[in-house]
Design an enzyme around this catalytic site. Structure first.
Site, PDB file in Angstrom:
ATOM      1  N   GLY A  69     -69.065   9.758  10.940  1.00 42.55           N
ATOM      2  CA  GLY A  69     -68.006  10.043  10.010  1.00 42.55           C
ATOM      3  C   GLY A  69     -66.832   9.530  10.251  1.00 42.55           C
ATOM      4  O   GLY A  69     -65.918   8.973   9.337  1.00 42.55           O
ATOM      5  N   THR A  70     -66.287   9.681  11.726  1.00 38.62           N
ATOM      6  CA  THR A  70     -65.121   9.482  11.977  1.00 38.62           C
ATOM      7  C   THR A  70     -64.981   7.996  12.084  1.00 38.62           C
ATOM      8  O   THR A  70     -64.081   7.564  11.896  1.00 38.62           O
ATOM      9  CB  THR A  70     -64.929   9.909  13.529  1.00 38.62           C
ATOM     10  N   GLN A 177     -67.393  17.289   3.968  1.00 41.95           N
ATOM     11  CA  GLN A 177     -67.558  18.795   3.687  1.00 41.95           C
ATOM     12  C   GLN A 177     -68.123  18.771   2.251  1.00 41.95           C
ATOM     13  O   GLN A 177     -68.991  20.128   2.302  1.00 41.95           O
ATOM     14  CB  GLN A 177     -66.380  19.511   3.974  1.00 41.95           C
ATOM     15  N   ALA A 195     -73.498  12.420   8.495  1.00 41.31           N
ATOM     16  CA  ALA A 195     -74.647  13.040   8.168  1.00 41.31           C
ATOM     17  C   ALA A 195     -75.010  14.485   8.747  1.00 41.31           C
ATOM     18  O   ALA A 195     -75.926  15.171   8.263  1.00 41.31           O
ATOM     19  CB  ALA A 195     -75.926  12.181   8.716  1.00 41.31           C
ATOM     20  N   HIS A 196     -74.201  14.688  10.037  1.00 39.67           N
ATOM     21  CA  HIS A 196     -74.581  16.006  10.716  1.00 39.67           C
ATOM     22  C   HIS A 196     -74.162  17.020  10.028  1.00 39.67           C
ATOM     23  O   HIS A 196     -74.310  18.331  10.369  1.00 39.67           O
ATOM     24  CB  HIS A 196     -74.168  16.161  12.363  1.00 39.67           C
ATOM     25  N   CYS A 320     -55.261  29.461  20.361  1.00 34.79           N
ATOM     26  CA  CYS A 320     -55.899  29.868  21.837  1.00 34.79           C
ATOM     27  C   CYS A 320     -57.215  29.338  21.972  1.00 34.79           C
ATOM     28  O   CYS A 320     -58.050  29.558  22.966  1.00 34.79           O
ATOM     29  CB  CYS A 320     -55.947  31.311  22.045  1.00 34.79           C
TER      30      CYS A 320
END
Length: 531
Positions: A69-70, A177, A195-196, A320
């Site tokens: 997707g990136t 999403q 896809a993931h 953090c």
């Protein structure tokens, strides 16, 4: 172990596993070849493309598969910007886009383009009118996610798409999403997904580019995937991705209603069970499976580890828990509390019993973290006599204006007892046990400070240099009751999260946030006590 982090990744769907294994035997050949094995591979690739295009709401010849997707976002943005270079180099994005969109925007700016971010409200939602007003004659591309990955808020894609169409600007929608829950409404121009996120295999993404959109692929290109995704296609992965997308879509309506009810339960019960919690994100216009909340006086990493030990896998946007040690850009853009942040994203099939178990262990887990940090208990604020409640690990030092040493540059208080500086390796130096001088009585006098002559001097200064949030906020809470009504307390901190969490604490405690002043190290945050 209950896995509540489906917004990050979803286990492989059974349909995806079945398709993947079958394609390993049938789809290994080169789909560009004319022999029998090549034709079989081409049939599988075309079938996957048709299935994915139907789910995305586009034509099969408008969709290509990418390695992630990136990668789809990178290639989609670069191609659209290059294709419209003559129109201009202005790129418009929202402030809460996924980091890959913002990284692409940064690369565009470094290459000489201009980037403008449109802010959001406290629910994380873009105002469509404000977004439309930011479009310019030289805007080459606009980007807007369909729903936020951290807080679940759905964006007004249809309204923004209409404004972009009227302005002649293509709109790229990151649908990673939301695509599992349904197609993206509106006349978008480009769409990306991964896809993931819906139960497909990692390493498969999709990029859809509508016909008529000016698009110039960047980098070397070949004859595959319309030149937009060069290289040998991973047919087993894309077939599994498409098959699982179709499968989850068939279950989406019923599962969305069931998960929405469970999320509503979490949204309602967490503030009842845990004091000082802020549930963030739009309560109505949101993804059905995702809820995010932040817990005051809580270290996010410690909270995640505590929940993990109790059998729950969740994620966080707290600074953090990130390698960059800065708060989530999404929470920062929303202006909400970032410390003790928890994102719960329920996968399909989550049992109601697991949600009830989570609600049962959460209060104890939060309480343990707060206890280790020496946070004030409910009802203990404002703080008691000077020196009370001290001695917690990592406590900041606090001093009143009667102390002897001079203030460092930029700090309006005259002294900060026990101040330290980072060691040679960049780590905070060891700090002596915290001490606190009595605050001066009465209103703080008008003296020369960081703002020049006449600036008001704080009645008390908290030195939290080298201490990560929530320590600066905890120390502020302990001393706010030690100064007169209307007096200032200054917090010196170099943790970027303090810029977000101290104003958020003020809003939660009905105290007045008086602003920020620069300091030699970090910044000074000013809080005025309101009884």
């Amino acid at each position: 172990m209950a896995y509540f982090d489906s917004a990050s990744s979803v286990p492989l769907h059974p349909v995806a596993r079945q398709a993947l294994l079958a394609a390993l035997d049938e789809g290994w050949a080169d789909p560009a070849r004319l022999h029998r094995e090549g034709r079989r591979a081409r049939m599988l690739l075309d079938a996957a493309r048709e299935t994915a295009a139907e789910a995305a709401g586009c034509r099969p010849d408008e969709l290509v598969f990418t390695s992630s997707g990136t990668r789809a976002v990178y290639d989609g943005m670069a191609g659209a910007l290059a294709g419209r270079r003559r129109a201009g180099r202005h790129l418009l994005v929202s402030a809460v886009e996924h980091s890959c969109v913002l990284q692409s925007a940064a690369a565009h700016a470094a290459d000489g383009g201009t980037v403008e971010e449109v802010g959001v409200d406290r629910t994380g939602r873009v105002d469509a009118g404000r977004y439309a007003g930011a479009l310019r004659a030289d805007t080459a591309l606009a980007c807007l996610q369909s729903a936020n990955h951290e807080v679940g808020t759905e964006q007004p894609v249809a309204e923004v798409a209409e404004a972009c169409r009227d302005a002649g600007v293509p709109l790229l929608v990151d649908a990673a999403q939301s695509l599992a829950w349904g197609p993206v409404d509106g006349g978008w121009s480009l769409l990306t997904a991964s896809a993931h996120k819906w139960g497909g295999p990692p390493g498969a993404g999709l990029l859809a580019v509508r016909k008529g959109v000016r698009f110039a692929p960047r980098g070397p290109a070949d004859e595959r995937e319309s030149g937009r995704a060069p290289g040998f296609p991973d047919i087993p992965a894309v077939l599994a991705a498409a098959a699982s997308l179709r499968a989850v879509r068939q279950e989406a309506e019923g599962e969305a209603a069931r998960l929405r009810a469970l999320v509503d339960r979490i949204r309602a019960r967490v503030p009842e069970l845990v004091p000082d919690v802020e549930v963030v994100g739009d309560p109505v216009r949101r993804l059905p499976h995702l809820v995010t909340f932040s817990c005051l006086y809580v270290d996010g990493e410690a909270l995640l580890h505590g929940l993990d030990r109790r059998g729950f896998s969740v994620s966080s946007g707290s600074s953090c828990t990130a390698s960059t040690l800065v708060p989530s850009h999404v929470l920062r853009a929303m202006g909400v509390l970032s410390e003790g942040n928890v994102r719960v994203s329920l996968p399909a099939g989550t049992a109601a019993e697991d949600v009830e178990r989570f609600l049962a262990v959460l209060p104890e887990t939060v309480g343990e973290v707060r206890g280790r940090l020496g946070a004030p208990l409910p009802g203990e604020e404002p703080a008691g006599p000077a020196g009370a409640g001290r001695g917690a690990a990592g406590a900041a030092s606090v001093a009143g204006p009667d102390a002897a040493s001079p203030a460092p540059p930029g700090v309006p208080a005259p002294e900060r007892a026990g101040a330290d500086r980072p060691g040679a390796d960049g780590a905070p130096a060891e700090r002596a046990p915290a001490e606190r001088a009595e605050p001066a009585g009465g209103a703080a006098p008008e003296t020369a400070g960081a703002e020049g002559p006449g600036a008001e001097e704080p009645a008390l200064t908290v030195d939290a240099l080298g201490r990560r949030c929530p320590i600066p906020v905890i120390e502020l809470a302990k001393v706010i009751g030690d100064v007169p009504d209307g007096a200032l307390v200054a917090v010196l901190a170099d943790d970027e999260a303090a810029r977000l969490d101290i104003p958020a604490w003020c809003a939660m405690r009905n105290q007045e946030y008086a602003g920020e002043r620069p300091a030699e190290h970090g910044a000074v945050y000013l809080v005025r006590r309101r009884a």
